[in-house]
Design a protein around this motif. Structure first.
Motif, mmCIF file in Angstrom:
data_model
loop_
_atom_site.group_PDB
_atom_site.id
_atom_site.type_symbol
_atom_site.label_atom_id
_atom_site.label_comp_id
_atom_site.label_asym_id
_atom_site.label_seq_id
_atom_site.Cartn_x
_atom_site.Cartn_y
_atom_site.Cartn_z
ATOM 1 N N LEU A 141 12.229 68.492 32.935
ATOM 2 C CA LEU A 141 11.602 69.745 33.242
ATOM 3 C C LEU A 141 12.355 71.010 32.810
ATOM 4 C CD1 LEU A 141 8.968 70.600 34.675
ATOM 5 C CD2 LEU A 141 10.306 71.020 36.792
ATOM 6 N N VAL A 142 13.608 70.985 33.456
ATOM 7 C CA VAL A 142 14.392 72.003 33.356
ATOM 8 C C VAL A 142 15.256 71.964 31.973
ATOM 9 C CG1 VAL A 142 16.594 73.299 34.156
ATOM 10 C CG2 VAL A 142 14.800 72.088 35.733
ATOM 11 N N THR A 143 14.472 72.866 31.207
ATOM 12 C CA THR A 143 15.094 72.859 29.635
ATOM 13 C C THR A 143 16.347 73.775 29.391
ATOM 14 O OG1 THR A 143 13.154 74.320 28.934
ATOM 15 C CG2 THR A 143 13.044 71.898 28.838
ATOM 16 N N GLY A 144 16.556 74.675 30.299
ATOM 17 C CA GLY A 144 17.647 75.636 30.165
ATOM 18 C C GLY A 144 18.087 76.343 31.217
ATOM 19 N N ALA A 150 8.383 71.394 50.708
ATOM 20 C CA ALA A 150 8.675 71.335 49.332
ATOM 21 C C ALA A 150 10.193 71.034 48.960
ATOM 22 C CB ALA A 150 8.516 72.735 48.666
ATOM 23 N N SER A 151 11.086 71.311 49.906
ATOM 24 C CA SER A 151 12.525 71.004 49.660
ATOM 25 C C SER A 151 12.634 69.323 49.935
ATOM 26 C CB SER A 151 13.138 71.626 50.934
ATOM 27 O OG SER A 151 14.763 71.087 50.770
ATOM 28 N N ARG A 152 11.638 69.013 50.850
ATOM 29 C CA ARG A 152 11.806 67.257 51.243
ATOM 30 C C ARG A 152 11.186 66.589 49.692
ATOM 31 N NH1 ARG A 152 10.066 69.222 56.182
ATOM 32 N NH2 ARG A 152 7.762 68.744 56.054
ATOM 33 N N THR A 153 9.990 67.153 49.492
ATOM 34 C CA THR A 153 9.267 66.765 48.228
ATOM 35 C C THR A 153 10.291 66.673 47.059
ATOM 36 O OG1 THR A 153 7.302 67.293 48.810
ATOM 37 C CG2 THR A 153 7.492 66.947 46.597
ATOM 38 N N LEU A 154 11.192 67.654 46.973
ATOM 39 C CA LEU A 154 11.980 67.846 45.680
ATOM 40 C C LEU A 154 12.844 66.724 45.605
ATOM 41 C CD1 LEU A 154 12.446 69.683 43.134
ATOM 42 C CD2 LEU A 154 14.061 70.892 44.573
ATOM 43 N N LEU A 155 13.475 66.266 46.723
ATOM 44 C CA LEU A 155 14.574 65.261 47.014
ATOM 45 C C LEU A 155 13.944 63.799 46.384
ATOM 46 C CD1 LEU A 155 15.827 66.017 50.498
ATOM 47 C CD2 LEU A 155 17.144 66.200 48.296
ATOM 48 N N GLU A 188 11.028 82.870 42.534
ATOM 49 C CA GLU A 188 11.731 81.796 42.644
ATOM 50 C C GLU A 188 13.090 82.015 42.481
ATOM 51 O OE1 GLU A 188 10.731 79.398 39.166
ATOM 52 O OE2 GLU A 188 8.583 79.939 39.663
ATOM 53 N N ALA A 189 13.853 81.693 43.677
ATOM 54 C CA ALA A 189 15.509 81.991 43.808
ATOM 55 C C ALA A 189 15.964 80.811 44.725
ATOM 56 C CB ALA A 189 15.664 83.383 44.071
ATOM 57 N N VAL A 190 17.303 80.580 44.587
ATOM 58 C CA VAL A 190 18.262 80.003 45.514
ATOM 59 C C VAL A 190 19.435 80.567 45.436
ATOM 60 C CG1 VAL A 190 18.933 78.193 43.723
ATOM 61 C CG2 VAL A 190 19.278 77.542 45.949
ATOM 62 N N GLY A 191 19.889 80.828 46.598
ATOM 63 C CA GLY A 191 21.212 81.194 46.870
ATOM 64 C C GLY A 191 22.263 80.540 47.945
ATOM 65 N N GLN A 192 23.548 81.151 47.948
ATOM 66 C CA GLN A 192 24.459 80.480 48.986
ATOM 67 C C GLN A 192 24.881 81.839 49.917
ATOM 68 O OE1 GLN A 192 27.693 78.491 47.227
ATOM 69 N NE2 GLN A 192 28.134 77.376 49.124
ATOM 70 N N VAL A 193 24.737 81.453 51.211
ATOM 71 C CA VAL A 193 24.904 82.457 52.175
ATOM 72 C C VAL A 193 26.527 82.782 52.020
ATOM 73 C CG1 VAL A 193 25.199 83.120 54.579
ATOM 74 C CG2 VAL A 193 23.165 81.977 53.712
ATOM 75 N N VAL A 194 26.618 84.256 51.933
ATOM 76 C CA VAL A 194 28.101 84.819 51.728
ATOM 77 C C VAL A 194 28.429 85.578 53.092
ATOM 78 C CG1 VAL A 194 29.481 86.545 50.635
ATOM 79 C CG2 VAL A 194 27.773 85.220 49.321
ATOM 80 N N ASP A 195 27.398 86.226 53.764
ATOM 81 C CA ASP A 195 27.685 86.979 54.970
ATOM 82 C C ASP A 195 26.531 86.697 55.931
ATOM 83 O OD1 ASP A 195 27.964 88.528 57.121
ATOM 84 O OD2 ASP A 195 28.280 90.520 55.962
ATOM 85 N N LEU A 255 13.358 75.501 42.355
ATOM 86 C CA LEU A 255 11.934 74.648 42.000
ATOM 87 C C LEU A 255 11.348 74.847 43.478
ATOM 88 C CD1 LEU A 255 13.128 71.832 39.665
ATOM 89 C CD2 LEU A 255 11.871 74.092 39.095
ATOM 90 N N VAL A 256 11.958 74.829 44.511
ATOM 91 C CA VAL A 256 11.359 74.720 45.665
ATOM 92 C C VAL A 256 10.430 75.588 45.774
ATOM 93 C CG1 VAL A 256 11.663 75.334 48.279
ATOM 94 C CG2 VAL A 256 13.239 74.105 47.256
ATOM 95 N N GLU A 257 10.101 76.882 45.405
ATOM 96 C CA GLU A 257 9.154 77.947 45.833
ATOM 97 C C GLU A 257 7.996 77.525 44.776
ATOM 98 O OE1 GLU A 257 6.236 81.051 44.679
ATOM 99 O OE2 GLU A 257 7.561 80.199 43.064
ATOM 100 N N PRO A 258 7.929 76.948 43.519
ATOM 101 C CA PRO A 258 6.725 76.363 42.958
ATOM 102 C C PRO A 258 6.373 75.286 43.500
ATOM 103 C CG PRO A 258 8.522 76.141 41.505
ATOM 104 C CD PRO A 258 8.874 77.132 42.621
#
Length: 295
Positions: free
Chosen positions: A262-265, A247-252, A1-8, A84-87
Motif C-alpha cells: 500500500l505504501v509506495t513511497g 483504527a490503531s488496533r485495526t492497523l496492528l 494524516e499525521a503521526v508524531g513523537q512528543v518532544v515537550d 494510516l490511523v486517520e484514514p
C-alpha cells in the motif's frame, strides 16, 4: 494524516517520546456542544475547523502543537505507519454507522463492494477481509492491468470490477447483489447506483464528496427499492477519538505484506515533491520530517 513523537509534554499525561496521532477537527472560536460531547465528527458546517482542510493549517511541519485531548497515543511499533490511523478511522466510523442502521434486526452480511481503489478503498478492503462475516468482496476501479491496486485487491481475495465495463448498478447482474457498499469515489451517480447494487436489507455508506453532477433518475423506482427492500444509505464524514483508537488496533492486525504494497513511497523533506507524484504505480505516500527515536 499525521503521526508524531512528543518532544515537550507541557504538563499533560504524555511523556517525552510517546508516539501520537492528532485528530483533525477543532472548535472554531471557542467550543460548542458537539466538542463538549466529544462528537466533533458530527458537527455541521460552520461548527468546526479541520486542520489542513478548512480554517486551520495542517501538520506538514517539523513540529506542531496540539491540545492534549486531540492527541491519541499509539504503540511505538506504529511510529512508521501511524499516518494510516486517520484514514482507517474514517472507515471505522462508516462501519459503525452502517451497522447502527441495521441494528433493529438480525443482519448477517456476506458480501461487500468497495467503490474506489485509492488508499482509503484498499484499506477498507483489507478491513473487510479480516471480518469473517464477509465471504466475498469486490472493489471497483478504472484501471487497466497490470496495475498495483488490482494486485493488492486480488492479494486480499477480492474481485476487481472495472467500472468502464461494469457500472455499479450492473454488479448484481454480472456478480451478485451485495449486503454492504462502501463508497469512496465522490462520483455523483454512485449513491443512486449503489441502491441497485444492494441486496435486500443492505446498506451503503457514502464518504465521497462530489462536485456538481446532474443526471436523470427514476425517483419512483429509487424510492420503491429503498422501501420495499429495507435498504439504507448513510453519509459519513470525519471521525472522533474512539474511531482513532479503534483504527490503531485495526492497523496492528492488517497484514504486513498488504501495508508494504500500500505504501509506495516515504520521502524526506528534501524531496517532498515526490510524495505528490500521481503516477500509475503510486498508491499511498508520506513525507518524513524525522525518524522515530527509541526511548
Amino acid at each position: 494524516e499525521a503521526v508524531g513523537q512528543v518532544v515537550d509534554p507541557n504538563g499533560t499525561r504524555f511523556e517525552v517520546g510517546d508516539v501520537v496521532v492528532p485528530t483533525v477537527r477543532r472548535p472554531p472560536n471557542g467550543g460548542n456542544e458537539y466538542f463538549e460531547r466529544g462528537e466533533a465528527d458530527m458537527a455541521p458546517e460552520g461548527k468546526y475547523h479541520e486542520r489542513g482542510i478548512v480554517g486551520a493549517h495542517g501538520f506538514m511541519a517539523e513540529y506542531f502543537t496540539s491540545p492534549e485531548a486531540d492527541l491519541v497515543r499509539i504503540p511505538d511499533s506504529q511510529a512508521d505507519l501511524g499516518f494510516l490511523v486517520e484514514p482507517v478511522s474514517i472507515a471505522e466510523k462508516a462501519f459503525e454507522l452502517a451497522e447502527a442502521s441495521r441494528s433493529s434486526f438480525t443482519w448477517e452480511p456476506e458480501s461487500a463492494l468497495v467503490l474506489g481503489n485509492g488508499s482509503l478503498g484498499l484499506l477498507t478492503l483489507a478491513m473487510l477481509d479480516r471480518d469473517e462475516r464477509y465471504e466475498r468482496c469486490y472493489c471497483l476501479g478504472r484501471r487497466d492491468r497490470p496495475d498495483p491496486t488490482i494486485d493488492v485487491m486480488e492479494s486480499l481475495g477480492a474481485t476487481y470490477v472495472d467500472s468502464r465495463k461494469t457500472p455499479v448498478d450492473r454488479v448484481p447482474e454480472l456478480h451478485e447483489a451485495v449486503d454492504f457498499v462502501f463508497e469512496a469515489t465522490g462520483y455523483a451517480r454512485h449513491p443512486v447506483q449503489s441502491v441497485e447494487a444492494l441486496a435486500p436489507n443492505g446498506v451503503a455508506a457514502l464518504l465521497g464528496v462530489p462536485g456538481p453532477g446532474e443526471f436523470e433518475i427514476d425517483a419512483g423506482a429509487f424510492h420503491s427499492e429503498m422501501v420495499l427492500h429495507n435498504k439504507a444509505l448513510v453519509g459519513s464524514v470525519n471521525s472522533n477519538r474512539r474511531h482513532f483508537e479503534a483504527a490503531s488496533r485495526t492497523l496492528l492486525e492488517l497484514p504486513t505484506s498488504f501495508l508494504d504494497d500500500l505504501v509506495t513511497g516515504v520521502y524526506d523533506l528534501g524531496e517532498f515533491e515526490r510524495a505528490f507524484d500521481d503516477g500509475d504505480t503510486v498508491i499511498k505516500t508520506a513525507v518524513e520530517f524525522g525518524t522515530y527515536e527509541e526511548r
